[in-house]
Design a protein around this motif. Structure first.
Motif, mmCIF file in Angstrom:
data_model
loop_
_atom_site.group_PDB
_atom_site.id
_atom_site.type_symbol
_atom_site.label_atom_id
_atom_site.label_comp_id
_atom_site.label_asym_id
_atom_site.label_seq_id
_atom_site.Cartn_x
_atom_site.Cartn_y
_atom_site.Cartn_z
ATOM 1 N N ARG A 179 43.405 34.740 -11.877
ATOM 2 C CA ARG A 179 43.147 36.211 -12.398
ATOM 3 C C ARG A 179 42.070 36.280 -13.108
ATOM 4 O O ARG A 179 41.094 37.075 -12.908
ATOM 5 N N LYS A 180 41.727 35.453 -14.072
ATOM 6 C CA LYS A 180 40.886 35.703 -15.047
ATOM 7 C C LYS A 180 39.396 35.173 -14.381
ATOM 8 O O LYS A 180 38.409 35.931 -14.296
ATOM 9 N N GLY A 181 39.302 34.227 -13.398
ATOM 10 C CA GLY A 181 38.176 33.997 -12.483
ATOM 11 C C GLY A 181 37.754 35.200 -11.537
ATOM 12 O O GLY A 181 36.655 35.629 -11.834
ATOM 13 N N GLN A 235 43.407 22.401 -8.030
ATOM 14 C CA GLN A 235 44.173 22.804 -9.162
ATOM 15 C C GLN A 235 44.092 21.639 -10.000
ATOM 16 O O GLN A 235 44.535 20.572 -9.363
ATOM 17 N N LYS A 236 44.150 21.544 -11.018
ATOM 18 C CA LYS A 236 44.427 20.480 -12.233
ATOM 19 C C LYS A 236 44.514 20.980 -13.537
ATOM 20 O O LYS A 236 44.401 22.119 -13.804
ATOM 21 N N VAL A 237 45.143 20.085 -14.146
ATOM 22 C CA VAL A 237 45.527 20.314 -15.638
ATOM 23 C C VAL A 237 44.785 19.474 -16.286
ATOM 24 O O VAL A 237 44.531 18.366 -16.320
ATOM 25 N N VAL A 238 44.536 19.952 -17.652
ATOM 26 C CA VAL A 238 44.130 19.268 -19.004
ATOM 27 C C VAL A 238 45.365 18.572 -19.767
ATOM 28 O O VAL A 238 46.129 19.550 -20.251
ATOM 29 N N VAL A 293 50.439 19.557 -21.633
ATOM 30 C CA VAL A 293 49.632 20.370 -20.646
ATOM 31 C C VAL A 293 49.120 21.466 -21.526
ATOM 32 O O VAL A 293 49.569 22.276 -22.222
ATOM 33 N N LYS A 294 47.641 21.280 -21.786
ATOM 34 C CA LYS A 294 46.842 22.109 -22.811
ATOM 35 C C LYS A 294 45.988 23.119 -21.759
ATOM 36 O O LYS A 294 45.570 24.424 -22.374
ATOM 37 N N ALA A 295 45.632 22.981 -20.549
ATOM 38 C CA ALA A 295 44.922 24.077 -19.804
ATOM 39 C C ALA A 295 45.258 23.689 -18.340
ATOM 40 O O ALA A 295 45.467 22.668 -17.994
ATOM 41 N N TYR A 296 45.404 24.927 -17.584
ATOM 42 C CA TYR A 296 45.187 24.990 -16.202
ATOM 43 C C TYR A 296 44.051 25.109 -15.684
ATOM 44 O O TYR A 296 43.213 26.261 -15.998
ATOM 45 N N LYS A 310 47.620 29.228 -19.816
ATOM 46 C CA LYS A 310 48.979 30.016 -19.627
ATOM 47 C C LYS A 310 49.528 29.101 -18.482
ATOM 48 O O LYS A 310 50.706 28.703 -18.319
ATOM 49 N N SER A 311 48.740 29.467 -17.292
ATOM 50 C CA SER A 311 49.288 29.119 -15.963
ATOM 51 C C SER A 311 48.168 29.102 -14.805
ATOM 52 O O SER A 311 46.979 29.674 -15.230
ATOM 53 N N PHE A 312 48.103 28.419 -13.919
ATOM 54 C CA PHE A 312 47.235 28.491 -12.538
ATOM 55 C C PHE A 312 47.228 30.039 -12.332
ATOM 56 O O PHE A 312 45.733 30.295 -12.023
#
Length: 66
Positions: free
Chosen positions: A22-24, A43-46, A52-55, A15-17
């Motif tokens: 929050r998940k971490g 911060q990086k994206v896949v 963009v598939k993952a933050y 969803k987002s950074f």
């Protein structure tokens, strides 16, 4: 006197950074108590096929040692 410790963790979200952060924190708080703060180190994206598939975030989480 308080003693604090810092641990480096990585977390990801589709969803987002902010959601990755929050998940971490939520996952770490399941086993570590007294979390005081977090410093976002990276911060990086896949990206896959131009989308963009993952933050992903790498952060240093500080907590009080009892």
């Amino acid at each position: 006197m308080s003693v604090a410790k810092t641990s480096e963790i990585s977390a990801s979200s589709s969803k987002s950074f902010e959601d990755a952060i929050r998940k971490g924190i939520k996952k770490m708080s399941e086993t570590v108590h007294g979390i005081e703060s977090a410093w976002i180190k990276e911060q990086k994206v896949v990206v896959d096929d131009g989308e963009v598939k993952a933050y992903r975030v790498t952060m240093k989480v500080t907590f009080i040692v009892k």
